[in-house]
Design a protein around this motif. Structure first.
Motif, PDB file in Angstrom:
ATOM      1  N   SER A 311      89.517 114.683 109.960  1.00  0.00           N
ATOM      2  CA  SER A 311      89.337 115.855 108.811  1.00  0.00           C
ATOM      3  C   SER A 311      87.469 115.770 108.649  1.00  0.00           C
ATOM      4  O   SER A 311      87.068 115.009 108.832  1.00  0.00           O
ATOM      5  CB  SER A 311      89.815 115.353 107.566  1.00  0.00           C
ATOM      6  OG  SER A 311      89.305 113.854 107.107  1.00  0.00           O
ATOM      7  N   TYR A 312      87.121 116.887 108.325  1.00  0.00           N
ATOM      8  CA  TYR A 312      85.918 117.189 108.154  1.00  0.00           C
ATOM      9  C   TYR A 312      85.430 116.913 106.719  1.00  0.00           C
ATOM     10  O   TYR A 312      85.913 117.193 105.552  1.00  0.00           O
ATOM     11  CB  TYR A 312      85.364 118.816 108.546  1.00  0.00           C
ATOM     12  CG  TYR A 312      83.888 118.911 108.390  1.00  0.00           C
ATOM     13  CD1 TYR A 312      83.194 118.435 109.156  1.00  0.00           C
ATOM     14  CD2 TYR A 312      83.606 120.337 108.144  1.00  0.00           C
ATOM     15  CE1 TYR A 312      81.750 118.661 109.339  1.00  0.00           C
ATOM     16  CE2 TYR A 312      82.168 120.566 108.162  1.00  0.00           C
ATOM     17  CZ  TYR A 312      81.339 119.921 108.715  1.00  0.00           C
ATOM     18  OH  TYR A 312      80.024 120.145 108.868  1.00  0.00           O
ATOM     19  N   ILE A 313      84.014 116.327 106.787  1.00  0.00           N
ATOM     20  CA  ILE A 313      83.420 115.963 105.271  1.00  0.00           C
ATOM     21  C   ILE A 313      82.606 117.073 104.975  1.00  0.00           C
ATOM     22  O   ILE A 313      82.523 117.851 104.333  1.00  0.00           O
ATOM     23  CB  ILE A 313      82.808 114.466 105.597  1.00  0.00           C
ATOM     24  CG1 ILE A 313      83.748 113.225 105.978  1.00  0.00           C
ATOM     25  CG2 ILE A 313      82.136 114.113 104.255  1.00  0.00           C
ATOM     26  CD1 ILE A 313      83.128 112.048 105.982  1.00  0.00           C
ATOM     27  N   SER A 314      81.292 117.054 106.060  1.00  0.00           N
ATOM     28  CA  SER A 314      80.223 117.969 105.920  1.00  0.00           C
ATOM     29  C   SER A 314      79.279 117.786 106.780  1.00  0.00           C
ATOM     30  O   SER A 314      78.896 116.588 107.170  1.00  0.00           O
ATOM     31  CB  SER A 314      79.751 118.229 104.297  1.00  0.00           C
ATOM     32  OG  SER A 314      79.091 116.963 103.848  1.00  0.00           O
ATOM     33  N   LYS A 317      79.683 115.557 109.744  1.00  0.00           N
ATOM     34  CA  LYS A 317      80.126 114.283 109.765  1.00  0.00           C
ATOM     35  C   LYS A 317      81.687 114.420 109.444  1.00  0.00           C
ATOM     36  O   LYS A 317      82.512 115.201 108.573  1.00  0.00           O
ATOM     37  CB  LYS A 317      79.675 113.356 108.423  1.00  0.00           C
ATOM     38  CG  LYS A 317      78.155 113.042 108.664  1.00  0.00           C
ATOM     39  CD  LYS A 317      77.532 112.352 107.585  1.00  0.00           C
ATOM     40  CE  LYS A 317      76.149 112.207 107.469  1.00  0.00           C
ATOM     41  NZ  LYS A 317      75.350 113.323 107.738  1.00  0.00           N
ATOM     42  N   PHE A 318      82.448 113.436 110.115  1.00  0.00           N
ATOM     43  CA  PHE A 318      83.923 113.709 110.288  1.00  0.00           C
ATOM     44  C   PHE A 318      84.556 112.502 110.016  1.00  0.00           C
ATOM     45  O   PHE A 318      84.087 111.468 110.472  1.00  0.00           O
ATOM     46  CB  PHE A 318      84.498 114.160 111.639  1.00  0.00           C
ATOM     47  CG  PHE A 318      84.216 115.592 111.823  1.00  0.00           C
ATOM     48  CD1 PHE A 318      85.074 116.571 111.505  1.00  0.00           C
ATOM     49  CD2 PHE A 318      83.058 115.936 112.386  1.00  0.00           C
ATOM     50  CE1 PHE A 318      84.700 117.954 111.852  1.00  0.00           C
ATOM     51  CE2 PHE A 318      82.476 117.220 112.655  1.00  0.00           C
ATOM     52  CZ  PHE A 318      83.753 118.411 112.287  1.00  0.00           C
ATOM     53  N   LEU A 319      85.690 112.275 109.332  1.00  0.00           N
ATOM     54  CA  LEU A 319      86.417 111.044 109.228  1.00  0.00           C
ATOM     55  C   LEU A 319      87.646 111.218 110.303  1.00  0.00           C
ATOM     56  O   LEU A 319      88.582 111.941 110.438  1.00  0.00           O
ATOM     57  CB  LEU A 319      86.954 111.188 107.786  1.00  0.00           C
ATOM     58  CG  LEU A 319      87.958 109.937 107.288  1.00  0.00           C
ATOM     59  CD1 LEU A 319      87.170 108.705 107.451  1.00  0.00           C
ATOM     60  CD2 LEU A 319      88.651 110.161 105.957  1.00  0.00           C
ATOM     61  N   ASP A 368      79.789 116.723  95.824  1.00  0.00           N
ATOM     62  CA  ASP A 368      78.325 116.714  96.442  1.00  0.00           C
ATOM     63  C   ASP A 368      78.462 116.906  98.027  1.00  0.00           C
ATOM     64  O   ASP A 368      77.666 117.077  98.812  1.00  0.00           O
ATOM     65  CB  ASP A 368      77.531 115.383  95.997  1.00  0.00           C
ATOM     66  CG  ASP A 368      78.022 114.289  96.725  1.00  0.00           C
ATOM     67  OD1 ASP A 368      79.562 114.338  97.292  1.00  0.00           O
ATOM     68  OD2 ASP A 368      77.477 113.392  96.329  1.00  0.00           O
ATOM     69  N   GLY A 369      79.841 116.880  98.290  1.00  0.00           N
ATOM     70  CA  GLY A 369      79.894 117.144  99.862  1.00  0.00           C
ATOM     71  C   GLY A 369      79.605 115.983 100.819  1.00  0.00           C
ATOM     72  O   GLY A 369      79.908 116.357 102.187  1.00  0.00           O
ATOM     73  N   ASN A 370      79.434 115.026 100.268  1.00  0.00           N
ATOM     74  CA  ASN A 370      79.097 113.738 101.004  1.00  0.00           C
ATOM     75  C   ASN A 370      80.170 112.788 101.415  1.00  0.00           C
ATOM     76  O   ASN A 370      79.779 111.762 102.247  1.00  0.00           O
ATOM     77  CB  ASN A 370      77.518 113.089 100.731  1.00  0.00           C
ATOM     78  CG  ASN A 370      77.189 112.230 101.814  1.00  0.00           C
ATOM     79  OD1 ASN A 370      76.935 112.541 102.966  1.00  0.00           O
ATOM     80  ND2 ASN A 370      76.687 111.117 101.429  1.00  0.00           N
ATOM     81  N   SER A 371      81.328 112.784 100.869  1.00  0.00           N
ATOM     82  CA  SER A 371      82.241 111.849 100.990  1.00  0.00           C
ATOM     83  C   SER A 371      83.623 112.523 101.031  1.00  0.00           C
ATOM     84  O   SER A 371      84.073 113.418 100.428  1.00  0.00           O
ATOM     85  CB  SER A 371      82.325 110.795  99.749  1.00  0.00           C
ATOM     86  OG  SER A 371      80.908 110.121  99.645  1.00  0.00           O
ATOM     87  N   ALA A 372      84.513 111.607 101.526  1.00  0.00           N
ATOM     88  CA  ALA A 372      86.089 112.098 101.789  1.00  0.00           C
ATOM     89  C   ALA A 372      86.778 111.263 100.851  1.00  0.00           C
ATOM     90  O   ALA A 372      86.602 110.086 100.603  1.00  0.00           O
ATOM     91  CB  ALA A 372      86.480 111.691 103.240  1.00  0.00           C
ATOM     92  N   VAL A 373      87.610 111.796 100.241  1.00  0.00           N
ATOM     93  CA  VAL A 373      88.613 111.279  99.286  1.00  0.00           C
ATOM     94  C   VAL A 373      90.030 111.401  99.723  1.00  0.00           C
ATOM     95  O   VAL A 373      90.316 112.532 100.300  1.00  0.00           O
ATOM     96  CB  VAL A 373      88.650 112.150  97.931  1.00  0.00           C
ATOM     97  CG1 VAL A 373      89.603 111.272  97.029  1.00  0.00           C
ATOM     98  CG2 VAL A 373      87.196 112.085  97.195  1.00  0.00           C
TER      99      VAL A 373
END
Length: 413
Positions: A311-314, A317-319, A368-373
Protein backbone atom coordinates in the motif's frame (compact mmCIF):
# COMPACT_ATOMS: atom_id res chain seq x y z
CA UNK A 1 -12.74 -6.03 -27.50
CA UNK A 2 -16.32 -4.87 -28.09
CA UNK A 3 -18.96 -2.79 -26.36
CA UNK A 4 -21.87 -4.71 -24.88
CA UNK A 5 -25.27 -3.48 -25.98
CA UNK A 6 -27.19 -4.91 -23.04
CA UNK A 7 -25.67 -3.99 -19.75
CA UNK A 8 -25.72 -7.02 -17.48
CA UNK A 9 -26.09 -6.82 -13.75
CA UNK A 10 -22.68 -6.08 -12.33
CA UNK A 11 -20.51 -6.95 -9.54
CA UNK A 12 -19.59 -8.47 -6.29
CA UNK A 13 -16.22 -9.01 -4.70
CA UNK A 14 -14.16 -11.74 -3.15
CA UNK A 15 -12.87 -13.51 -0.11
CA UNK A 16 -12.15 -12.08 3.39
CA UNK A 17 -14.94 -10.50 5.47
CA UNK A 18 -15.85 -7.17 6.98
CA UNK A 19 -18.83 -5.41 8.82
CA UNK A 20 -20.55 -3.37 11.67
CA UNK A 21 -20.37 0.19 12.81
CA UNK A 22 -20.17 2.09 16.07
CA UNK A 23 -20.73 5.82 16.29
CA UNK A 24 -18.34 7.93 18.34
CA UNK A 25 -18.54 11.59 19.29
CA UNK A 26 -14.80 11.85 19.89
CA UNK A 27 -13.23 14.61 17.81
CA UNK A 28 -10.43 13.58 15.44
CA UNK A 29 -6.88 14.68 16.06
CA UNK A 30 -5.73 18.08 14.87
CA UNK A 31 -6.15 18.82 11.16
CA UNK A 32 -2.95 20.21 9.65
CA UNK A 33 -4.55 21.01 6.28
CA UNK A 34 -6.84 23.78 7.51
CA UNK A 35 -9.89 21.72 6.54
CA UNK A 36 -12.69 22.37 9.02
CA UNK A 37 -14.46 19.07 8.30
CA UNK A 38 -14.23 16.17 10.71
CA UNK A 39 -13.08 12.62 10.12
CA UNK A 40 -14.78 9.36 10.98
CA UNK A 41 -12.83 6.14 10.71
CA UNK A 42 -14.57 2.99 9.48
CA UNK A 43 -13.20 -0.23 10.93
CA UNK A 44 -14.46 -3.44 9.33
CA UNK A 45 -14.47 -6.56 11.47
CA UNK A 46 -15.22 -10.21 10.83
CA UNK A 47 -16.07 -12.66 13.60
CA UNK A 48 -15.23 -15.65 11.43
CA UNK A 49 -18.31 -17.45 12.75
CA UNK A 50 -20.39 -19.50 10.33
CA UNK A 51 -23.46 -17.59 9.20
CA UNK A 52 -22.44 -14.41 11.06
CA UNK A 53 -22.12 -11.29 8.93
CA UNK A 54 -19.34 -8.74 9.05
CA UNK A 55 -19.53 -5.50 11.03
CA UNK A 56 -18.83 -1.84 10.31
CA UNK A 57 -17.59 0.08 13.36
CA UNK A 58 -16.91 3.82 13.37
CA UNK A 59 -14.79 6.01 15.64
CA UNK A 60 -13.62 9.60 15.71
CA UNK A 61 -10.26 8.74 17.30
CA UNK A 62 -8.36 5.52 16.65
CA UNK A 63 -5.18 6.43 18.53
CA UNK A 64 -6.30 5.04 21.88
CA UNK A 65 -9.02 3.15 23.74
CA UNK A 66 -10.99 0.17 22.49
CA UNK A 67 -14.01 -0.68 20.39
CA UNK A 68 -16.11 -3.85 20.20
CA UNK A 69 -18.64 -5.51 17.93
CA UNK A 70 -20.75 -6.46 20.96
CA UNK A 71 -23.88 -4.30 20.76
CA UNK A 72 -22.23 -1.84 18.38
CA UNK A 73 -21.98 -1.05 14.72
CA UNK A 74 -23.82 -1.98 11.57
CA UNK A 75 -24.17 -5.64 10.75
CA UNK A 76 -23.95 -6.19 7.02
CA UNK A 77 -25.92 -8.61 4.88
CA UNK A 78 -23.63 -11.55 4.28
CA UNK A 79 -19.95 -12.21 4.75
CA UNK A 80 -16.98 -12.27 2.30
CA UNK A 81 -16.85 -8.54 1.67
CA UNK A 82 -14.29 -6.17 0.19
CA UNK A 83 -14.09 -2.39 0.45
CA UNK A 84 -13.25 0.82 -1.35
CA UNK A 85 -13.53 4.50 -0.41
CA UNK A 86 -13.80 7.13 -3.12
CA UNK A 87 -15.70 10.41 -3.63
CA UNK A 88 -16.13 10.51 0.18
CA UNK A 89 -18.25 7.36 0.07
CA UNK A 90 -17.59 3.90 1.44
CA UNK A 91 -18.39 0.96 -0.87
CA UNK A 92 -18.88 -2.58 0.40
CA UNK A 93 -18.75 -5.38 -2.18
CA UNK A 94 -20.28 -8.75 -1.37
CA UNK A 95 -18.55 -11.67 -3.04
CA UNK A 96 -21.22 -14.05 -4.26
CA UNK A 97 -18.87 -17.03 -4.73
CA UNK A 98 -20.13 -17.48 -8.28
CA UNK A 99 -23.59 -16.11 -7.50
CA UNK A 100 -24.80 -12.50 -7.78
CA UNK A 101 -23.67 -10.38 -4.85
CA UNK A 102 -24.36 -6.79 -3.91
CA UNK A 103 -22.75 -3.37 -3.87
CA UNK A 104 -23.67 -1.30 -0.84
CA UNK A 105 -22.79 2.39 -0.59
CA UNK A 106 -22.41 4.20 2.75
CA UNK A 107 -21.89 7.84 3.69
CA UNK A 108 -21.82 10.03 6.79
CA UNK A 109 -24.64 12.26 7.97
CA UNK A 110 -24.02 15.81 9.17
CA UNK A 111 -23.68 14.34 12.68
CA UNK A 112 -21.07 11.81 11.57
CA UNK A 113 -23.34 8.76 11.64
CA UNK A 114 -22.72 6.05 9.07
CA UNK A 115 -25.76 5.55 6.86
CA UNK A 116 -26.62 3.32 3.92
CA UNK A 117 -27.08 5.31 0.71
CA UNK A 118 -27.77 2.61 -1.86
CA UNK A 119 -27.67 -1.13 -2.44
CA UNK A 120 -27.89 -3.02 -5.73
CA UNK A 121 -27.33 -6.52 -7.06
CA UNK A 122 -24.14 -7.20 -8.99
CA UNK A 123 -22.11 -9.91 -10.62
CA UNK A 124 -18.97 -11.26 -9.01
CA UNK A 125 -15.88 -9.20 -9.89
CA UNK A 126 -12.23 -9.61 -8.97
CA UNK A 127 -11.05 -6.04 -9.65
CA UNK A 128 -12.51 -2.70 -8.48
CA UNK A 129 -10.60 0.57 -8.53
CA UNK A 130 -11.30 4.32 -8.58
CA UNK A 131 -10.84 6.02 -11.96
CA UNK A 132 -11.68 9.73 -12.12
CA UNK A 133 -15.10 9.89 -10.44
CA UNK A 134 -15.96 6.32 -11.37
CA UNK A 135 -15.34 2.87 -10.01
CA UNK A 136 -13.99 0.47 -12.62
CA UNK A 137 -15.00 -3.11 -11.85
CA UNK A 138 -13.77 -6.12 -13.77
CA UNK A 139 -15.14 -9.65 -13.90
CA UNK A 140 -12.14 -11.85 -14.72
CA UNK A 141 -12.68 -15.42 -15.95
CA UNK A 142 -10.31 -18.09 -14.67
CA UNK A 143 -11.61 -21.05 -16.72
CA UNK A 144 -14.39 -21.84 -19.17
CA UNK A 145 -15.46 -18.61 -20.90
CA UNK A 146 -12.57 -16.28 -21.73
CA UNK A 147 -14.43 -12.94 -21.90
CA UNK A 148 -13.64 -10.39 -19.19
CA UNK A 149 -16.32 -7.75 -18.52
CA UNK A 150 -15.37 -4.23 -17.46
CA UNK A 151 -18.07 -2.19 -15.72
CA UNK A 152 -18.01 1.57 -15.15
CA UNK A 153 -19.99 2.83 -12.17
CA UNK A 154 -20.57 6.48 -11.35
CA UNK A 155 -19.25 6.65 -7.76
CA UNK A 156 -21.27 9.76 -6.93
CA UNK A 157 -24.60 8.30 -8.09
CA UNK A 158 -23.87 4.56 -7.61
CA UNK A 159 -25.18 3.69 -11.06
CA UNK A 160 -23.78 1.67 -13.95
CA UNK A 161 -22.75 3.86 -16.90
CA UNK A 162 -21.09 1.43 -19.31
CA UNK A 163 -19.80 -2.07 -19.99
CA UNK A 164 -16.97 -3.26 -22.25
CA UNK A 165 -15.64 -6.77 -22.92
CA UNK A 166 -12.14 -8.14 -23.55
CA UNK A 167 -11.23 -11.63 -24.72
CA UNK A 168 -8.43 -12.51 -22.30
CA UNK A 169 -6.95 -15.06 -24.72
CA UNK A 170 -5.98 -12.23 -27.07
CA UNK A 171 -3.70 -10.73 -24.40
CA UNK A 172 -1.80 -14.01 -24.35
CA UNK A 173 -1.34 -13.97 -28.11
CA UNK A 174 -3.12 -17.29 -28.52
CA UNK A 175 -3.30 -18.41 -32.12
CA UNK A 176 -5.26 -21.47 -31.07
CA UNK A 177 -8.74 -20.34 -29.89
CA UNK A 178 -9.25 -23.66 -28.11
CA UNK A 179 -6.21 -23.15 -25.88
CA UNK A 180 -7.40 -22.58 -22.30
CA UNK A 181 -4.46 -20.33 -21.34
CA UNK A 182 -5.56 -16.75 -20.67
CA UNK A 183 -4.67 -13.44 -19.06
CA UNK A 184 -5.95 -12.85 -15.54
CA UNK A 185 -5.99 -9.21 -14.42
CA UNK A 186 -4.57 -8.73 -10.94
CA UNK A 187 -5.85 -5.15 -10.58
CA UNK A 188 -6.42 -1.80 -12.34
CA UNK A 189 -4.69 1.54 -11.68
CA UNK A 190 -5.35 4.97 -13.11
CA UNK A 191 -2.08 6.37 -14.48
CA UNK A 192 -2.55 9.83 -15.95
CA UNK A 193 -5.62 9.69 -18.19
CA UNK A 194 -5.28 5.96 -18.87
CA UNK A 195 -5.97 2.72 -17.01
CA UNK A 196 -3.07 0.29 -16.57
CA UNK A 197 -4.10 -3.31 -15.85
CA UNK A 198 -1.32 -5.74 -14.85
CA UNK A 199 -2.06 -9.37 -15.47
CA UNK A 200 -0.67 -12.84 -15.01
CA UNK A 201 -0.84 -15.60 -17.61
CA UNK A 202 -2.62 -18.66 -16.23
CA UNK A 203 -3.29 -22.18 -17.51
CA UNK A 204 -7.05 -21.92 -17.02
CA UNK A 205 -7.54 -25.67 -16.54
CA UNK A 206 -8.12 -27.47 -13.22
CA UNK A 207 -6.45 -28.68 -11.11
CA UNK A 208 -3.73 -26.15 -11.91
CA UNK A 209 -6.01 -23.29 -12.99
CA UNK A 210 -3.73 -20.54 -11.70
CA UNK A 211 -0.52 -22.30 -12.67
CA UNK A 212 1.59 -20.50 -15.26
CA UNK A 213 4.02 -21.39 -18.01
CA UNK A 214 5.26 -17.79 -17.91
CA UNK A 215 6.80 -17.38 -14.45
CA UNK A 216 9.43 -14.77 -15.24
CA UNK A 217 7.70 -11.97 -17.13
CA UNK A 218 5.63 -8.89 -16.33
CA UNK A 219 2.72 -7.63 -18.45
CA UNK A 220 0.53 -4.53 -18.24
CA UNK A 221 -2.40 -3.85 -20.58
CA UNK A 222 -2.90 -0.13 -21.26
CA UNK A 223 -6.47 1.09 -21.85
CA UNK A 224 -7.85 4.48 -22.81
CA UNK A 225 -10.51 5.94 -20.56
CA UNK A 226 -13.48 6.28 -20.50
CA UNK A 227 -13.93 4.20 -23.68
CA UNK A 228 -11.66 1.38 -22.38
CA UNK A 229 -10.01 0.60 -25.71
CA UNK A 230 -6.87 -1.52 -25.52
CA UNK A 231 -3.95 0.63 -26.69
CA UNK A 232 -0.98 -1.66 -26.09
CA UNK A 233 0.62 -4.28 -23.86
CA UNK A 234 3.95 -3.52 -22.19
CA UNK A 235 6.29 -6.25 -21.01
CA UNK A 236 9.37 -6.70 -18.82
CA UNK A 237 11.44 -9.82 -18.18
CA UNK A 238 13.36 -8.78 -15.05
CA UNK A 239 10.76 -10.09 -12.59
CA UNK A 240 7.41 -11.90 -12.54
CA UNK A 241 3.86 -10.48 -12.81
CA UNK A 242 2.79 -7.48 -10.72
CA UNK A 243 0.56 -7.91 -7.69
CA UNK A 244 -1.31 -11.16 -7.22
CA UNK A 245 -4.79 -12.57 -7.50
CA UNK A 246 -7.09 -9.84 -6.16
CA UNK A 247 -4.06 -7.82 -5.05
CA UNK A 248 -2.94 -4.44 -6.41
CA UNK A 249 0.67 -4.30 -7.55
CA UNK A 250 0.82 -0.97 -9.44
CA UNK A 251 0.67 2.52 -7.90
CA UNK A 252 1.01 6.05 -9.23
CA UNK A 253 2.92 8.57 -7.10
CA UNK A 254 2.49 12.33 -6.78
CA UNK A 255 4.91 12.94 -9.66
CA UNK A 256 2.87 10.87 -12.07
CA UNK A 257 5.32 7.96 -12.24
CA UNK A 258 4.03 4.41 -11.69
CA UNK A 259 5.76 1.74 -9.63
CA UNK A 260 5.02 -1.97 -10.01
CA UNK A 261 5.57 -4.53 -7.23
CA UNK A 262 6.20 -8.18 -8.01
CA UNK A 263 6.21 -10.96 -5.43
CA UNK A 264 7.83 -13.35 -7.96
CA UNK A 265 5.32 -15.97 -6.85
CA UNK A 266 4.23 -17.66 -10.11
CA UNK A 267 3.62 -21.38 -9.65
CA UNK A 268 3.15 -24.58 -11.60
CA UNK A 269 1.29 -27.41 -9.85
CA UNK A 270 1.59 -25.46 -6.57
CA UNK A 271 5.39 -25.22 -6.80
CA UNK A 272 6.98 -21.78 -7.06
CA UNK A 273 8.63 -21.53 -10.48
CA UNK A 274 9.66 -17.86 -10.59
CA UNK A 275 13.43 -17.60 -10.84
CA UNK A 276 13.57 -13.80 -10.90
CA UNK A 277 13.66 -11.72 -7.66
CA UNK A 278 10.75 -10.04 -5.92
CA UNK A 279 11.28 -6.46 -7.05
CA UNK A 280 9.94 -3.03 -8.01
CA UNK A 281 9.86 -1.73 -11.60
CA UNK A 282 8.97 1.73 -12.87
CA UNK A 283 6.96 3.36 -15.66
CA UNK A 284 7.86 7.03 -16.09
CA UNK A 285 5.16 9.69 -16.34
CA UNK A 286 3.71 10.11 -19.80
CA UNK A 287 5.22 6.86 -21.11
CA UNK A 288 3.89 3.38 -21.74
CA UNK A 289 7.16 1.49 -21.36
CA UNK A 290 9.12 0.17 -18.40
CA UNK A 291 12.13 2.24 -17.40
CA UNK A 292 14.98 -0.19 -18.08
CA UNK A 293 17.36 1.91 -15.98
CA UNK A 294 15.28 1.36 -12.82
CA UNK A 295 15.15 -1.91 -10.86
CA UNK A 296 14.70 -2.16 -7.08
CA UNK A 297 15.57 -5.67 -5.90
CA UNK A 298 13.50 -5.88 -2.70
CA UNK A 299 14.24 -9.57 -2.21
CA UNK A 300 17.95 -8.81 -2.04
CA UNK A 301 17.52 -5.81 0.26
CA UNK A 302 15.31 -7.81 2.64
CA UNK A 303 17.61 -10.78 2.91
CA UNK A 304 15.54 -13.12 0.76
CA UNK A 305 11.95 -12.23 1.64
CA UNK A 306 9.18 -11.68 -0.93
CA UNK A 307 6.43 -9.08 -1.26
CA UNK A 308 2.94 -10.29 -0.37
CA UNK A 309 0.94 -7.05 -0.64
CA UNK A 310 1.61 -3.33 -0.87
CA UNK A 311 0.00 0.00 0.00
CA UNK A 312 1.17 3.51 -0.77
CA UNK A 313 1.96 6.00 1.99
CA UNK A 314 3.30 9.05 0.09
CA UNK A 315 6.42 10.61 -1.42
CA UNK A 316 7.74 7.31 -2.72
CA UNK A 317 7.27 5.40 0.54
CA UNK A 318 5.34 2.13 0.55
CA UNK A 319 4.20 -0.24 3.27
CA UNK A 320 4.99 -3.86 2.41
CA UNK A 321 3.68 -7.11 3.86
CA UNK A 322 6.48 -9.64 3.37
CA UNK A 323 6.47 -13.44 3.42
CA UNK A 324 8.31 -14.54 6.53
CA UNK A 325 10.03 -17.60 5.07
CA UNK A 326 12.75 -16.39 2.69
CA UNK A 327 12.37 -17.57 -0.89
CA UNK A 328 8.87 -19.05 -0.49
CA UNK A 329 5.23 -17.99 -0.67
CA UNK A 330 4.45 -18.98 2.91
CA UNK A 331 5.44 -18.57 6.55
CA UNK A 332 5.01 -15.87 9.16
CA UNK A 333 4.59 -12.33 7.89
CA UNK A 334 6.54 -9.14 8.61
CA UNK A 335 5.93 -5.50 7.79
CA UNK A 336 8.47 -3.24 6.11
CA UNK A 337 8.73 0.25 4.61
CA UNK A 338 10.34 0.71 1.20
CA UNK A 339 11.42 4.03 -0.31
CA UNK A 340 11.30 3.56 -4.08
CA UNK A 341 13.04 6.89 -4.76
CA UNK A 342 16.16 6.00 -2.80
CA UNK A 343 15.72 2.21 -3.07
CA UNK A 344 15.97 1.75 0.68
CA UNK A 345 14.29 -0.93 2.79
CA UNK A 346 13.69 -1.13 6.53
CA UNK A 347 11.75 -3.49 8.74
CA UNK A 348 8.96 -1.95 10.81
CA UNK A 349 9.83 -1.74 14.51
CA UNK A 350 7.54 -1.75 17.55
CA UNK A 351 5.18 -4.47 16.25
CA UNK A 352 4.01 -7.58 18.14
CA UNK A 353 6.40 -10.51 17.81
CA UNK A 354 3.84 -12.65 15.94
CA UNK A 355 1.36 -11.34 13.37
CA UNK A 356 -1.60 -13.38 12.15
CA UNK A 357 -2.27 -10.91 9.35
CA UNK A 358 -2.49 -7.19 8.61
CA UNK A 359 -4.77 -5.04 6.43
CA UNK A 360 -2.08 -3.83 4.01
CA UNK A 361 -4.56 -3.86 1.13
CA UNK A 362 -7.10 -1.67 2.92
CA UNK A 363 -5.22 1.13 4.65
CA UNK A 364 -5.31 4.88 4.99
CA UNK A 365 -2.66 7.53 5.48
CA UNK A 366 -2.48 10.10 8.26
CA UNK A 367 -3.51 13.70 7.64
CA UNK A 368 0.11 14.77 7.15
CA UNK A 369 0.59 11.98 4.59
CA UNK A 370 3.66 10.54 6.29
CA UNK A 371 2.26 7.45 8.02
CA UNK A 372 0.12 4.43 7.22
CA UNK A 373 -2.77 3.40 9.47
CA UNK A 374 -3.70 -0.27 9.37
CA UNK A 375 -5.31 -3.09 11.31
CA UNK A 376 -3.02 -5.71 12.83
CA UNK A 377 -4.31 -9.08 14.04
CA UNK A 378 -2.27 -11.23 16.43
CA UNK A 379 -2.87 -14.34 18.56
CA UNK A 380 -3.04 -12.02 21.58
CA UNK A 381 -5.49 -9.47 20.20
CA UNK A 382 -6.22 -7.03 17.40
CA UNK A 383 -5.16 -3.39 17.25
CA UNK A 384 -4.97 -0.41 14.91
CA UNK A 385 -1.38 0.69 14.36
CA UNK A 386 0.20 3.78 12.82
CA UNK A 387 3.49 3.21 10.99
CA UNK A 388 5.78 6.16 10.28
CA UNK A 389 6.89 6.18 6.65
CA UNK A 390 10.25 7.78 7.46
CA UNK A 391 11.41 5.87 10.53
CA UNK A 392 9.41 2.66 10.10
CA UNK A 393 8.37 2.90 13.78
CA UNK A 394 4.94 1.51 14.71
CA UNK A 395 2.64 3.02 17.34
CA UNK A 396 -0.16 0.99 18.85
CA UNK A 397 -3.60 2.59 18.88
CA UNK A 398 -7.16 1.43 19.44
CA UNK A 399 -7.85 -2.19 20.40
CA UNK A 400 -10.60 -3.91 18.40
CA UNK A 401 -12.53 -6.65 20.18
CA UNK A 402 -15.08 -9.17 18.94
CA UNK A 403 -13.40 -10.16 15.70
CA UNK A 404 -10.47 -9.67 13.34
CA UNK A 405 -9.86 -6.34 11.60
CA UNK A 406 -10.22 -6.64 7.83
CA UNK A 407 -10.01 -3.02 6.69
CA UNK A 408 -9.76 0.56 7.89
CA UNK A 409 -10.96 3.58 5.90
CA UNK A 410 -12.06 7.15 6.61
CA UNK A 411 -14.69 9.63 5.49
CA UNK A 412 -15.23 13.35 6.05
CA UNK A 413 -18.38 15.02 7.33
Amino acid sequence: MKTISKLPLLLAALVLSFSSCESSDDAPKGDVSGDTSKTKYIVTVTTGAQGVADYLLTAGDISTGSITTQGNGLEQDGTYRYYLSTQNKFFSFLYGQGNPGAVTTYGLTANGDLTKISNFQAETVQVFAPVNKDILMVKVPRSGASISYMYKVDAEKSILTGTVSQDTRLLIGNKNPDLAERAHFTWATQVGDKVFMPYMKINGIAPDTFGSRHADSTWVAVYSYPDLKLEKVIKDDRTSYLGAYFTNGLFQDEKGDAYGFSGAIATSNNVVTSTKPSAVVKINKGTTEFDKSYFFNVQEKSGGYKISSTSYISNGKFLLLMYGTPGTNAGAVRLAVADVYNQTFKWVTGMPAVLSNATTRYNITTEDGNSAVLGVNTPDGNWIYTINGTSGAATQGMKVEGGQITAIQKLKY
